[in-house]
Design a protein around this motif. Structure first.
Motif, PDB file in Angstrom:
ATOM      1  N   ALA A 101       0.839  -1.210   0.000  1.00 14.73           N
ATOM      2  CA  ALA A 101       0.000   0.000   0.000  1.00 14.73           C
ATOM      3  C   ALA A 101       0.867   1.251   0.000  1.00 14.73           C
ATOM      4  CB  ALA A 101      -0.928  -0.008   1.212  1.00 14.73           C
ATOM      5  N   LYS A 102       1.939   1.231   0.798  1.00 16.06           N
ATOM      6  CA  LYS A 102       2.821   2.405   0.838  1.00 16.06           C
ATOM      7  C   LYS A 102       3.550   2.559  -0.501  1.00 16.06           C
ATOM      8  CE  LYS A 102       5.584   3.600   4.448  1.00 16.06           C
ATOM      9  NZ  LYS A 102       6.799   3.598   5.291  1.00 16.06           N
ATOM     10  N   ARG A 103       4.001   1.444  -1.063  1.00 16.87           N
ATOM     11  CA  ARG A 103       4.699   1.535  -2.351  1.00 16.87           C
ATOM     12  C   ARG A 103       3.776   2.120  -3.430  1.00 16.87           C
ATOM     13  NH1 ARG A 103       7.378  -3.724  -3.957  1.00 16.87           N
ATOM     14  NH2 ARG A 103       5.229  -4.393  -4.112  1.00 16.87           N
ATOM     15  N   ALA A 104       2.535   1.636  -3.456  1.00 14.25           N
ATOM     16  CA  ALA A 104       1.594   2.139  -4.478  1.00 14.25           C
ATOM     17  C   ALA A 104       1.373   3.643  -4.285  1.00 14.25           C
ATOM     18  CB  ALA A 104       0.272   1.382  -4.382  1.00 14.25           C
ATOM     19  N   PHE A 105       1.263   4.060  -3.013  1.00 11.19           N
ATOM     20  CA  PHE A 105       1.060   5.496  -2.766  1.00 11.19           C
ATOM     21  C   PHE A 105       2.276   6.294  -3.225  1.00 11.19           C
ATOM     22  CE2 PHE A 105       2.078   9.179  -0.198  1.00 11.19           C
ATOM     23  CZ  PHE A 105       1.053  10.018  -0.620  1.00 11.19           C
ATOM     24  N   LEU A 106       3.470   5.871  -2.808  1.00 12.41           N
ATOM     25  CA  LEU A 106       4.679   6.639  -3.153  1.00 12.41           C
ATOM     26  C   LEU A 106       4.850   6.721  -4.670  1.00 12.41           C
ATOM     27  CD1 LEU A 106       7.165   5.363  -0.408  1.00 12.41           C
ATOM     28  CD2 LEU A 106       6.199   7.668  -0.613  1.00 12.41           C
ATOM     29  N   GLU A 107       4.565   5.613  -5.346  1.00 12.97           N
ATOM     30  CA  GLU A 107       4.708   5.628  -6.813  1.00 12.97           C
ATOM     31  C   GLU A 107       3.707   6.589  -7.449  1.00 12.97           C
ATOM     32  OE1 GLU A 107       6.654   1.164  -7.371  1.00 12.97           O
ATOM     33  OE2 GLU A 107       4.532   1.463  -7.904  1.00 12.97           O
ATOM     34  N   GLU A 108       2.464   6.560  -6.935  1.00 17.66           N
ATOM     35  CA  GLU A 108       1.428   7.444  -7.494  1.00 17.66           C
ATOM     36  C   GLU A 108       1.744   8.908  -7.169  1.00 17.66           C
ATOM     37  OE1 GLU A 108      -1.043   6.271  -9.477  1.00 17.66           O
ATOM     38  OE2 GLU A 108      -1.644   8.350  -9.838  1.00 17.66           O
ATOM     39  N   PHE A 109       2.213   9.162  -5.964  1.00 13.38           N
ATOM     40  CA  PHE A 109       2.543  10.530  -5.547  1.00 13.38           C
ATOM     41  C   PHE A 109       3.704  11.074  -6.386  1.00 13.38           C
ATOM     42  CE2 PHE A 109       4.246  13.689  -2.399  1.00 13.38           C
ATOM     43  CZ  PHE A 109       3.094  14.456  -2.274  1.00 13.38           C
ATOM     44  N   GLU A 110       4.693  10.212  -6.613  1.00 20.20           N
ATOM     45  CA  GLU A 110       5.830  10.627  -7.444  1.00 20.20           C
ATOM     46  C   GLU A 110       5.353  10.943  -8.866  1.00 20.20           C
ATOM     47  OE1 GLU A 110       8.804   7.545  -8.738  1.00 20.20           O
ATOM     48  OE2 GLU A 110      10.191   8.883  -7.690  1.00 20.20           O
ATOM     49  N   ARG A 111       4.532  10.035  -9.403  1.00 20.96           N
ATOM     50  CA  ARG A 111       4.079  10.176 -10.788  1.00 20.96           C
ATOM     51  C   ARG A 111       3.142  11.370 -10.977  1.00 20.96           C
ATOM     52  NH1 ARG A 111       0.554   5.941 -14.437  1.00 20.96           N
ATOM     53  NH2 ARG A 111      -0.502   7.573 -15.576  1.00 20.96           N
ATOM     54  N   THR A 112       2.200  11.543 -10.015  1.00 10.37           N
ATOM     55  CA  THR A 112       1.134  12.516 -10.223  1.00 10.37           C
ATOM     56  C   THR A 112       1.474  13.902  -9.691  1.00 10.37           C
ATOM     57  OG1 THR A 112      -0.304  10.646  -9.777  1.00 10.37           O
ATOM     58  CG2 THR A 112      -1.376  12.758  -9.954  1.00 10.37           C
ATOM     59  N   VAL A 113       2.239  13.937  -8.597  1.00 14.05           N
ATOM     60  CA  VAL A 113       2.469  15.235  -7.940  1.00 14.05           C
ATOM     61  C   VAL A 113       3.921  15.711  -8.100  1.00 14.05           C
ATOM     62  CG1 VAL A 113       2.435  16.450  -5.711  1.00 14.05           C
ATOM     63  CG2 VAL A 113       0.617  14.815  -6.278  1.00 14.05           C
ATOM     64  N   LEU A 114       4.878  14.875  -7.718  1.00 12.90           N
ATOM     65  CA  LEU A 114       6.262  15.354  -7.632  1.00 12.90           C
ATOM     66  C   LEU A 114       6.911  15.511  -9.010  1.00 12.90           C
ATOM     67  CD1 LEU A 114       7.485  13.325  -4.512  1.00 12.90           C
ATOM     68  CD2 LEU A 114       6.683  15.687  -4.610  1.00 12.90           C
ATOM     69  N   GLU A 115       6.876  14.464  -9.809  1.00 12.85           N
ATOM     70  CA  GLU A 115       7.592  14.534 -11.095  1.00 12.85           C
ATOM     71  C   GLU A 115       7.056  15.612 -12.029  1.00 12.85           C
ATOM     72  OE1 GLU A 115       9.727  10.186 -11.501  1.00 12.85           O
ATOM     73  OE2 GLU A 115       7.932  10.565 -12.701  1.00 12.85           O
ATOM     74  N   PRO A 116       5.736  15.763 -12.176  1.00 14.98           N
ATOM     75  CA  PRO A 116       5.256  16.812 -13.082  1.00 14.98           C
ATOM     76  C   PRO A 116       5.687  18.214 -12.640  1.00 14.98           C
ATOM     77  CG  PRO A 116       3.465  15.326 -12.492  1.00 14.98           C
ATOM     78  CD  PRO A 116       4.630  14.966 -11.628  1.00 14.98           C
ATOM     79  N   ARG A 117       5.998  18.376 -11.371  1.00 12.50           N
ATOM     80  CA  ARG A 117       6.417  19.691 -10.865  1.00 12.50           C
ATOM     81  C   ARG A 117       7.930  19.778 -10.700  1.00 12.50           C
ATOM     82  NH1 ARG A 117       1.666  18.171  -9.335  1.00 12.50           N
ATOM     83  NH2 ARG A 117      -0.059  19.675  -9.312  1.00 12.50           N
ATOM     84  N   GLY A 118       8.638  18.768 -11.177  1.00 13.65           N
ATOM     85  CA  GLY A 118      10.096  18.772 -11.079  1.00 13.65           C
ATOM     86  C   GLY A 118      10.596  18.812  -9.649  1.00 13.65           C
ATOM     87  N   MET A 119       9.860  18.187  -8.732  1.00 13.86           N
ATOM     88  CA  MET A 119      10.242  18.238  -7.316  1.00 13.86           C
ATOM     89  C   MET A 119      11.028  16.983  -6.927  1.00 13.86           C
ATOM     90  SD  MET A 119       6.640  19.729  -5.812  1.00 13.86           S
ATOM     91  CE  MET A 119       7.099  19.574  -4.091  1.00 13.86           C
ATOM     92  N   ALA A 120      12.230  17.205  -6.411  1.00 13.25           N
ATOM     93  CA  ALA A 120      13.074  16.076  -5.991  1.00 13.25           C
ATOM     94  C   ALA A 120      12.808  15.702  -4.533  1.00 13.25           C
ATOM     95  CB  ALA A 120      14.535  16.455  -6.157  1.00 13.25           C
ATOM     96  N   HIS A 121      11.842  16.373  -3.914  1.00 11.95           N
ATOM     97  CA  HIS A 121      11.625  16.218  -2.469  1.00 11.95           C
ATOM     98  C   HIS A 121      11.455  14.756  -2.032  1.00 11.95           C
ATOM     99  CE1 HIS A 121      10.952  20.475  -2.980  1.00 11.95           C
ATOM    100  NE2 HIS A 121      10.878  20.647  -1.677  1.00 11.95           N
TER     101      HIS A 121
END
Ligand SMILES: Cc1ncc(COP(=O)(O)O)c(C=O)c1O
Length: 438
Positions: A101-121
């Motif tokens: 569940a955590k992996r699916a969330f982190l992957e979705e968060f990276e894909r949907t929120v972080l990467e499109p905004r160029g955030m390395a956070h």
């Protein structure tokens, strides 16, 4: 009484009278309870932007758990994902061990929120409440910089635990600490006491200089881009950029507390996006958990990830049911810009309705503030705001007040509110304003 809702059987006890010392809430629940005093009903079910009490009375929700149920109450796809996870034997508690569940969330968060905004956070899971995220951020900023002082703003709200309370302005809340709340300097938020952008920035520079002279400099500046509890004060992009520049120039980390204004509430996923700033630390809670599941995140730059393993530990740091709901929320609402566009449209409808209310009552010193689906009707007279809130409740609208004297009637409907519910809610509010004035 058994009620069916969304295919689930809910075993709801027969209605009990709320008022009077004989009810269990009055008899047993601590005097600290608060929202139940403004909204004296026993709620039973909810869907979208509507809540029902145990007697079946419907209420339109313009509060949304202070920005928690942005995707509506019991959003069916999230409920389904959670139910399937539970019935499939998915692990619920795992401390911060790796889970699917955590992996699916982190992957979705990276894909949907972080990467499109160029955030390395990096993503840190603190305890599940907003104040937990604030505590972690303050500790991290102090650890990274080796400094103690944090700059906070007038009217800011960051939570009730001691560190968060120290950067919170509300005097009544601060008084509850019972101990000093040190190592914090307060600068005026833009617009407070009529303070212009330049003036507010100069006052901030002054506080940063004083922190340097007296305590080796500031570790961080913490702010909300739209102050929620402080009275729906929306900062301008110019001021936000000025704050970010000053943070960088003085070696202080910039912490944006997006716990209430984040997850689309302001119109973009993060409230700071229109200003084009890049905060060092971003805090999310409330709506990130999808259907109101307790969850919080601290996003920080990889170069600041100086935590030792377990240095900021806790039992409930990553609730798997929240990860499941949060993943569904991101997947269904943030893979495209449909929700953001609808917030812009609905925000404009709210604005127009509020301006109509102001115009309909000249001489009552009403004004409109905020942006997106986080707007407020400010009343010069706090007693008027209180009467409006009560009149709205009597007519079936759940709406909260905020500001130093609770003088702002705060509109925060679920972002997915239907056109019909939004218009009915606004009509009730207009009627309540009229009734409270006449
Ligand atoms: C901006 C902001 N920060 C922090 C908090 C604290 O969150 P919690 O009540 O979950 O501790 C709140 C709560 O309203 C908030 O609005």
């Amino acid at each position: 009484m058994a009620m069916t809702f969304s295919g689930l059987l809910l075993d709801i006890p027969a209605p009990t009278a709320l008022a009077g010392p004989s009810d269990i809430f009055t008899r047993r629940e601590s005097n600290v309870r608060s929202y139940c005093r403004s909204f004296p009903a026993v709620f039973a079910t909810s869907r979208g932007a509507t809540m029902w009490d145990e007697d079946g009375r419907a209420y339109i929700d313009f509060f949304a758990g202070a920005g928690t149920v942005n995707y509506g109450h019991n959003e069916p796809r999230m409920v389904q994902a959670v139910v399937e996870y539970l019935t499939g034997g998915g692990i619920v508690h795992s401390l911060d061990m790796h889970t699917v569940a955590k992996r699916a969330f982190l992957e979705e968060f990276e894909r949907t929120v972080l990467e499109p905004r160029g955030m390395a956070h990096r993503v840190q899971c603190p305890g599940p409440t907003g104040t937990n995220a604030v505590e972690a951020a303050l500790k991290l900023a102090r650890k990274v910089t080796g400094r103690r002082t944090v700059i906070a703003f007038s009217n800011g709200y960051h939570g009730m635990t001691l560190g968060a309370l120290a950067v919170t302005a509300n005097p009544q809340a601060r008084a509850g600490a019972g101990v000093p709340l040190p190592h914090v300097r307060v600068a005026p938020y833009e617009g407070n006491h009529g303070m212009a952008t330049d003036e507010a920035l100069e006052a901030l520079s002054q506080q940063l200089r004083l922190a340097e002279q007296e305590d080796g400099g500031a570790a961080a500046i913490i702010l909300e881009c739209i102050q929620g509890e402080g009275g729906v004060n929306a900062a301008s992009p110019v001021w936000l950029r000025g704050v970010a520049e000053r943070a960088r120039a003085h070696g202080a980390l910039l912490i944006v507390d997006d716990i209430q204004a984040g997850c689309g509430r302001s119109g973009t996923f993060f409230s700071f996006e229109p200003a084009g700033i890049e905060p060092d630390i971003i805090l999310l809670s409330k709506a990130i958990g999808g259907v109101g599941m307790p969850m919080a995140l601290v996003l920080h730059r990889p170069e600041h990830d100086c935590w030792q393993p377990g240095e900021h530990n806790g039992t409930f740091r990553g609730f798997n049911l929240a990860f499941v709901a949060a993943t569904a929320a991101l997947r269904h609402f943030w893979r495209d810009d449909t929700l953001a566009r609808s917030v812009a449209t609905n925000g404009a409808i709210v604005r127009e309705a509020l301006l109509d209310m102001v115009q309909a009552h000249p001489g009552c010193a009403l004004s409109v503030r905020g942006r997106g689906l986080m707007q407020g009707l400010r009343c010069e007279d706090p007693a008027l705001a209180a009467r409006i809130g009560r009149a709205a409740w009597d007519r079936g609208l759940v709406i909260e007040r905020s500001g130093r004297e609770d003088e702002v009637v705060k509109l925060m409907p679920p972002l997915v509110i239907s056109d019909d519910e939004l218009r009915r809610g606004l009509a009730i509010l207009a009627e309540a304003v009229h009734a409270a004035i006449h």
